[in-house]
Write a protein that holds these residues in place. Structure first.
Motif, mmCIF file in Angstrom:
data_model
loop_
_atom_site.group_PDB
_atom_site.id
_atom_site.type_symbol
_atom_site.label_atom_id
_atom_site.label_comp_id
_atom_site.label_asym_id
_atom_site.label_seq_id
_atom_site.Cartn_x
_atom_site.Cartn_y
_atom_site.Cartn_z
ATOM 1 N N GLY A 117 16.338 -11.732 -13.463
ATOM 2 C CA GLY A 117 16.493 -13.233 -13.038
ATOM 3 C C GLY A 117 17.591 -13.898 -13.341
ATOM 4 O O GLY A 117 18.741 -13.341 -13.850
ATOM 5 N N THR A 118 17.735 -15.057 -13.112
ATOM 6 C CA THR A 118 19.216 -15.802 -13.238
ATOM 7 C C THR A 118 18.931 -16.794 -14.522
ATOM 8 O O THR A 118 18.076 -16.863 -15.112
ATOM 9 C CB THR A 118 19.345 -16.684 -11.972
ATOM 10 O OG1 THR A 118 18.300 -17.638 -11.893
ATOM 11 C CG2 THR A 118 19.661 -15.888 -10.721
ATOM 12 N N VAL A 119 20.174 -17.480 -15.146
ATOM 13 C CA VAL A 119 20.524 -17.964 -15.968
ATOM 14 C C VAL A 119 19.533 -19.410 -15.882
ATOM 15 O O VAL A 119 18.935 -19.808 -16.937
ATOM 16 C CB VAL A 119 22.051 -18.451 -16.396
ATOM 17 C CG1 VAL A 119 22.152 -19.648 -17.581
ATOM 18 C CG2 VAL A 119 22.599 -16.995 -16.828
ATOM 19 N N GLY A 120 19.727 -19.921 -14.722
ATOM 20 C CA GLY A 120 18.824 -21.398 -14.492
ATOM 21 C C GLY A 120 17.549 -21.015 -14.620
ATOM 22 O O GLY A 120 16.917 -21.980 -14.885
ATOM 23 N N ALA A 121 16.972 -20.055 -14.278
ATOM 24 C CA ALA A 121 15.396 -19.752 -14.360
ATOM 25 C C ALA A 121 15.184 -19.584 -15.791
ATOM 26 O O ALA A 121 13.951 -19.681 -16.176
ATOM 27 C CB ALA A 121 14.870 -18.453 -13.564
ATOM 28 N N ALA A 122 15.980 -19.125 -16.673
ATOM 29 C CA ALA A 122 15.577 -18.901 -18.063
ATOM 30 C C ALA A 122 14.902 -19.978 -18.975
ATOM 31 O O ALA A 122 13.806 -19.690 -19.312
ATOM 32 C CB ALA A 122 16.789 -18.196 -18.915
ATOM 33 N N PRO A 123 15.563 -21.308 -18.493
ATOM 34 C CA PRO A 123 14.714 -22.305 -19.467
ATOM 35 C C PRO A 123 13.330 -22.757 -18.723
ATOM 36 O O PRO A 123 12.490 -22.991 -19.699
ATOM 37 C CB PRO A 123 15.796 -23.401 -19.190
ATOM 38 C CG PRO A 123 17.026 -23.019 -18.912
ATOM 39 C CD PRO A 123 16.721 -21.592 -18.211
#
Length: 338
Positions: A117-123
């Motif tokens: 996944g992406t950095v933006g999905a992590a939070p």
């Protein structure tokens, strides 16, 4: 702003499920979001924010417009005595960010290696693995309000992180688009080794004080051994959350099955291994249609060929009913269903 039409989303979701976006816009900046909102043709349409597609189950074609987040960039913002503050665009690969920080000798994310996944999905998901959660390393993020078009900055408290949960799955679900994430990597670095698989590696190798790169290598090896590569067989990683139960519930389950895998939590509750519960119900390797349970890790549902989202949900519900019938526990799915 370029509006793409009739975009096949099979390659843009890690489960490789069939879906077509009637309209899709690639978001590479906050300005791109505002252009969408101001556009008379698509500004009022329903919106689906799409990152790496690693936590989605498509059961239909998404309505309205898909906003494909591709905000790029990684940089060091501050090097303080107590921490490195790094920032990454929401469209960057999460694993690439972990590798990059280690290459700069800024440790702290190594336990979170190889999470898809992406950095933006992590939070959104408050990703976590091997004793570390995103919230442990989180500083702040920028997001665009999908109603007003304004950019807002949220700190850890505002994100309301919980176990695989955040405000973006609750009050802000569908109402904001994350563009940048900042992480706080503590100095001095302290290794996190309290997870069983990592303790086993310490015992096997005799390396009692591993550096961050060694932990990174261990985590990657463990994940590759346990979890299927989405590039080879479609999946969304762990499909169910590990359930958290009271001490009394845990004692009751142990009384019925003393082999249940469980972990004590600081508040006195216990986390049960969802994969073990599923395996105990006989689901490992089983299939419904083209959707199946992985042969080595019962927590992972896979696309065995031409699976539909409906088949995946049918399998997931059958597993939920089976686990509830035997253990009295209702498993909660991790992926979002579209």
């Amino acid at each position: 702003m370029v509006v793409e039409e009739g975009v096949n989303l099979r390659a843009l979701n890690s489960f490789a499920l069939p879906a077509v976006a009637r309209r899709m816009v690639r978001i590479r900046s906050e300005a791109d979001v505002r252009r969408v909102l101001d556009d008379p043709a698509i500004g009022r349409l329903p919106r689906l924010v799409l990152g790496g597609g690693s936590n989605l189950v498509f059961t239909r074609d998404p309505a309205g417009v898909v906003l494909k987040v591709e905000v790029a960039g990684m940089r060091l913002l501050q090097a303080n005595d107590d921490a490195w503050i790094v920032e990454a665009g929401a469209g960057e690969s999460w694993h690439a960010l972990v590798e990059w920080t280690l290459a700069q000798d800024w440790p702290g994310l190594e336990n979170l290696a190889l999470i898809p996944g992406t950095v933006g999905a992590a939070p959104v998901q408050n990703i976590g693995a091997y004793g570390v959660e995103l919230t442990d390393r989180f500083e702040s993020l920028d997001a665009v309000d999908l109603v007003t078009g304004r950019t807002v900055t949220l700190d850890r408290a505002a994100c309301r992180f919980g176990y695989r949960d955040s405000v973006f799955k609750g009050a802000l679900a569908g109402k904001s688009l994350i563009t940048r994430v900042r992480l706080r990597l503590p100095r001095p670095w302290v290794p996190v080794l309290g997870y069983q698989d990592l303790e086993r590696r310490v015992a096997e190798t005799g390396i009692t004080a591993p550096d961050a790169r060694t932990i990174f290598d261990w985590v990657c090896a463990i994940r590759r051994d346990k979890l299927p590569d989405p590039a080879e067989i479609g999946n969304a990683g762990s499909f169910f959350k590990n359930p958290v139960v009271t001490a009394e519930q845990c004692r009751d389950i142990i009384g019925r099955d003393p082999h249940v895998v469980h972990y004590p939590l600081p508040d006195g509750s216990f986390k049960l291994a969802a994969g073990w519960l599923i395996d105990a119900c006989g689901w490992k390797g089983k299939s419904i249609g083209h959707a199946g349970v992985h042969d080595r890790q019962a927590l992972v549902l896979v696309n065995r060929g031409e699976a539909s989202g409906a088949e995946v949900l049918t399998l997931a519900r059958a597993i939920q009913e089976s686990v509830y019938g035997r253990f009295g526990i209702r498993l909660e799915p991790e992926p979002a269903v579209v």
